[in-house]
Design a protein around this motif. Structure first.
Motif, PDB file in Angstrom:
ATOM      1  N   GLN A 151       0.751  -1.170   0.004  1.00  0.00           N
ATOM      2  CA  GLN A 151      -0.057   0.178   0.064  1.00  0.00           C
ATOM      3  C   GLN A 151       0.919   1.267  -0.041  1.00  0.00           C
ATOM      4  N   ILE A 152       1.911   1.089   0.693  1.00  0.00           N
ATOM      5  CA  ILE A 152       2.965   2.382   0.439  1.00  0.00           C
ATOM      6  C   ILE A 152       3.588   2.576  -0.871  1.00  0.00           C
ATOM      7  N   VAL A 153       4.107   1.191  -1.477  1.00  0.00           N
ATOM      8  CA  VAL A 153       4.890   1.430  -2.512  1.00  0.00           C
ATOM      9  C   VAL A 153       3.966   1.986  -3.658  1.00  0.00           C
ATOM     10  N   THR A 154       2.549   1.432  -3.684  1.00  0.00           N
ATOM     11  CA  THR A 154       1.846   1.897  -4.822  1.00  0.00           C
ATOM     12  C   THR A 154       0.960   3.118  -4.583  1.00  0.00           C
ATOM     13  N   GLY A 155       1.413   3.879  -3.630  1.00  0.00           N
ATOM     14  CA  GLY A 155       0.815   5.228  -3.166  1.00  0.00           C
ATOM     15  C   GLY A 155      -0.485   5.216  -2.613  1.00  0.00           C
ATOM     16  N   ARG A 156      -1.119   4.263  -2.241  1.00  0.00           N
ATOM     17  CA  ARG A 156      -2.179   4.549  -1.139  1.00  0.00           C
ATOM     18  C   ARG A 156      -1.872   5.214   0.100  1.00  0.00           C
ATOM     19  N   TYR A 157      -0.668   4.937   0.812  1.00  0.00           N
ATOM     20  CA  TYR A 157      -0.105   5.534   1.570  1.00  0.00           C
ATOM     21  C   TYR A 157       1.009   6.577   1.085  1.00  0.00           C
ATOM     22  N   ARG A 158       0.919   7.755   1.185  1.00  0.00           N
ATOM     23  CA  ARG A 158       2.001   8.644   0.677  1.00  0.00           C
ATOM     24  C   ARG A 158       2.933   9.070   1.491  1.00  0.00           C
ATOM     25  N   ALA A 159       4.173   9.640   1.244  1.00  0.00           N
ATOM     26  CA  ALA A 159       4.947  10.340   1.970  1.00  0.00           C
ATOM     27  C   ALA A 159       4.235  11.526   3.185  1.00  0.00           C
ATOM     28  N   GLY A 160       4.496  11.193   4.301  1.00  0.00           N
ATOM     29  CA  GLY A 160       4.105  11.865   5.267  1.00  0.00           C
ATOM     30  C   GLY A 160       2.700  11.549   5.896  1.00  0.00           C
ATOM     31  N   ASP A 161       2.066  10.753   5.340  1.00  0.00           N
ATOM     32  CA  ASP A 161       0.908   9.997   5.825  1.00  0.00           C
ATOM     33  C   ASP A 161       1.141   9.460   6.997  1.00  0.00           C
ATOM     34  N   LEU A 162       0.164   9.361   7.761  1.00  0.00           N
ATOM     35  CA  LEU A 162      -0.120   8.548   9.119  1.00  0.00           C
ATOM     36  C   LEU A 162      -0.887   7.263   8.851  1.00  0.00           C
ATOM     37  N   LEU A 163      -0.283   6.320   9.160  1.00  0.00           N
ATOM     38  CA  LEU A 163      -0.713   4.750   9.119  1.00  0.00           C
ATOM     39  C   LEU A 163      -1.690   4.753   9.919  1.00  0.00           C
ATOM     40  N   PRO A 164      -2.738   3.897   9.741  1.00  0.00           N
ATOM     41  CA  PRO A 164      -3.819   3.500  10.741  1.00  0.00           C
ATOM     42  C   PRO A 164      -3.046   3.322  12.434  1.00  0.00           C
ATOM     43  N   THR A 165      -3.835   3.384  13.195  1.00  0.00           N
ATOM     44  CA  THR A 165      -3.230   3.333  14.687  1.00  0.00           C
ATOM     45  C   THR A 165      -3.194   1.538  14.731  1.00  0.00           C
ATOM     46  N   GLN A 166      -2.279   1.373  15.782  1.00  0.00           N
ATOM     47  CA  GLN A 166      -2.132  -0.072  16.047  1.00  0.00           C
ATOM     48  C   GLN A 166      -3.498  -0.726  16.410  1.00  0.00           C
ATOM     49  N   GLU A 167      -4.351  -0.071  17.217  1.00  0.00           N
ATOM     50  CA  GLU A 167      -5.718  -0.572  17.574  1.00  0.00           C
ATOM     51  C   GLU A 167      -6.515  -0.900  16.357  1.00  0.00           C
ATOM     52  N   ALA A 168      -6.594   0.076  15.426  1.00  0.00           N
ATOM     53  CA  ALA A 168      -7.298   0.102  14.103  1.00  0.00           C
ATOM     54  C   ALA A 168      -6.766  -1.291  13.316  1.00  0.00           C
ATOM     55  N   LEU A 169      -5.476  -1.295  13.168  1.00  0.00           N
ATOM     56  CA  LEU A 169      -5.026  -2.493  12.374  1.00  0.00           C
ATOM     57  C   LEU A 169      -5.308  -3.904  13.020  1.00  0.00           C
ATOM     58  N   CYS A 170      -5.431  -3.855  14.367  1.00  0.00           N
ATOM     59  CA  CYS A 170      -5.687  -4.980  15.218  1.00  0.00           C
ATOM     60  C   CYS A 170      -7.017  -5.220  15.008  1.00  0.00           C
ATOM     61  N   GLN A 171      -8.121  -4.671  14.877  1.00  0.00           N
ATOM     62  CA  GLN A 171      -9.418  -4.727  14.686  1.00  0.00           C
ATOM     63  C   GLN A 171      -9.773  -5.226  13.088  1.00  0.00           C
ATOM     64  N   GLN A 172      -9.044  -4.329  12.345  1.00  0.00           N
ATOM     65  CA  GLN A 172      -9.243  -4.676  10.782  1.00  0.00           C
ATOM     66  C   GLN A 172      -8.795  -6.097  10.331  1.00  0.00           C
ATOM     67  N   PHE A 173      -7.724  -6.576  10.917  1.00  0.00           N
ATOM     68  CA  PHE A 173      -7.205  -7.982  10.436  1.00  0.00           C
ATOM     69  C   PHE A 173      -7.156  -8.983  11.612  1.00  0.00           C
ATOM     70  N   SER A 174      -7.979  -8.762  12.424  1.00  0.00           N
ATOM     71  CA  SER A 174      -8.150  -9.643  13.614  1.00  0.00           C
ATOM     72  C   SER A 174      -6.983 -10.173  14.100  1.00  0.00           C
ATOM     73  N   ILE A 175      -5.797  -9.461  14.383  1.00  0.00           N
ATOM     74  CA  ILE A 175      -4.594  -9.861  15.046  1.00  0.00           C
ATOM     75  C   ILE A 175      -4.289  -9.106  16.367  1.00  0.00           C
ATOM     76  N   SER A 176      -3.325  -9.713  16.825  1.00  0.00           N
ATOM     77  CA  SER A 176      -2.937  -9.410  18.236  1.00  0.00           C
ATOM     78  C   SER A 176      -1.976  -8.115  18.086  1.00  0.00           C
ATOM     79  N   ARG A 177      -1.758  -7.014  19.079  1.00  0.00           N
ATOM     80  CA  ARG A 177      -1.325  -5.764  19.151  1.00  0.00           C
ATOM     81  C   ARG A 177       0.187  -6.334  18.993  1.00  0.00           C
ATOM     82  N   ILE A 178       0.825  -7.189  19.500  1.00  0.00           N
ATOM     83  CA  ILE A 178       2.222  -7.712  19.393  1.00  0.00           C
ATOM     84  C   ILE A 178       2.500  -7.984  17.930  1.00  0.00           C
TER      85      ILE A 178
END
Length: 266
Positions: free
Chosen positions: A21-48
């Motif tokens: 997503q970074i390489v293809t430009g969905r997230y561009r230079a300076g963009d803030l990625l989703p929070t750790q909590e949001a990524l945990c919920q989105q992919f059903s994975i642990s914070r670790i």
């Protein structure tokens, strides 16, 4: 979307997804990625798992973690890509100008049966086997594994390859090249390919099998080009008069038809 642990570690799967997503430009230079909590919920994975993926992205300079703020895409990602020349000869000349070549193998050998057939060689005939890498800015961008019928390979030497392109040595000049046919596939990098391209074993690669003819229609070079998709793109342009199933390209599906169930005898 839930990540599945089958096939690869969860943190590595998240790393690959975010990197793409970074390489293809969905997230561009300076963009803030989703929070750790949001990524945990989105992919059903642990914070670790999320932290390990973000740490790997940080190590590879894709993101920068700022304490208490989040992970930002670094400024050196998403550079503008150069426009293609949209001509086979033009792109070869550009590649020669912008890349450096390392010769890995130059030997006369009996080539594989399928390649011999494509080159019109008898099973017992030998061909010149040429294996090279091309690098740009000290980064390997392509592994080229080629076969040339001996009658067209007389000018191909290690010394000559230092100053001239392989196709110039085979045909005399780029303008003497004729029809080019190629097949494009995806392939996993074996240990030799991985070492040559400086990528991980089993990484996805773009594989191009290309058969080059001269102006007389004789096949003069069969080459397999392997590249890492994160560094190399395949671009094509077809003239309006050439738009048909062969020139534009066709998808051929090598899937076996299911066998019909046997009929029971009455």
């Amino acid at each position: 979307m839930k990540l599945n642990a089958k096939g690869a570690l969860l943190h590595r799967q998240l790393y690959v997804l975010l990197k793409e997503q970074i390489v293809t430009g969905r997230y561009r230079a300076g963009d803030l990625l989703p929070t750790q909590e949001a990524l945990c919920q989105q992919f059903s994975i642990s914070r670790i798992t999320v932290r390990r993926a973000l740490a790997d992205l940080g190590e590879d300079s894709f993101i920068q973690n700022r304490q208490g703020v989040g992970a930002f895409v670094t400024a050196n990602i998403g550079k503008t890509k150069h426009g293609p020349d949209f001509s086979f000869i033009g792109e070869m000349r550009r590649a020669l100008k912008e890349t450096t070549m390392q010769l890995l193998l130059l030997e006369t050998q009996r080539c594989p049966a399928a390649i011999a057939a494509a080159l019109g060689l008898a099973d017992h005939e030998q061909a010149l086997h040429v294996v090279r890498t091309r690098s740009q800015a000290d980064e390997p961008v392509a592994l080229l594994d080629g076969w040339i019928p001996c009658r067209f390979a007389k000018a191909v030497t290690a010394e000559a390859l230092k100053t001239k392109s392989l196709h110039e040595l085979i045909a005399g000049s780029f303008e003497q090249l004729g029809r080019v046919a190629q097949e494009v596939n995806a392939a996993l990098a074996d240990p030799i390919v991985a070492q040559a391209l400086n990528i991980e074993i089993n990484s996805a690669t773009l594989k191009i099998d290309r058969l080059v003819h001269n102006r007389e229609g004789a096949p003069v070079h069969y080459v397999t080009v392997l590249t890492a998709p994160m560094r190399t793109r395949l671009v094509m342009e077809v003239a309006a008069d050439d738009i048909d199933g062969y020139n534009v390209g066709r998808l051929l599906h090598d899937v076996q038809q299911p066998k019909a169930p046997r009929r029971r005898q009455p």
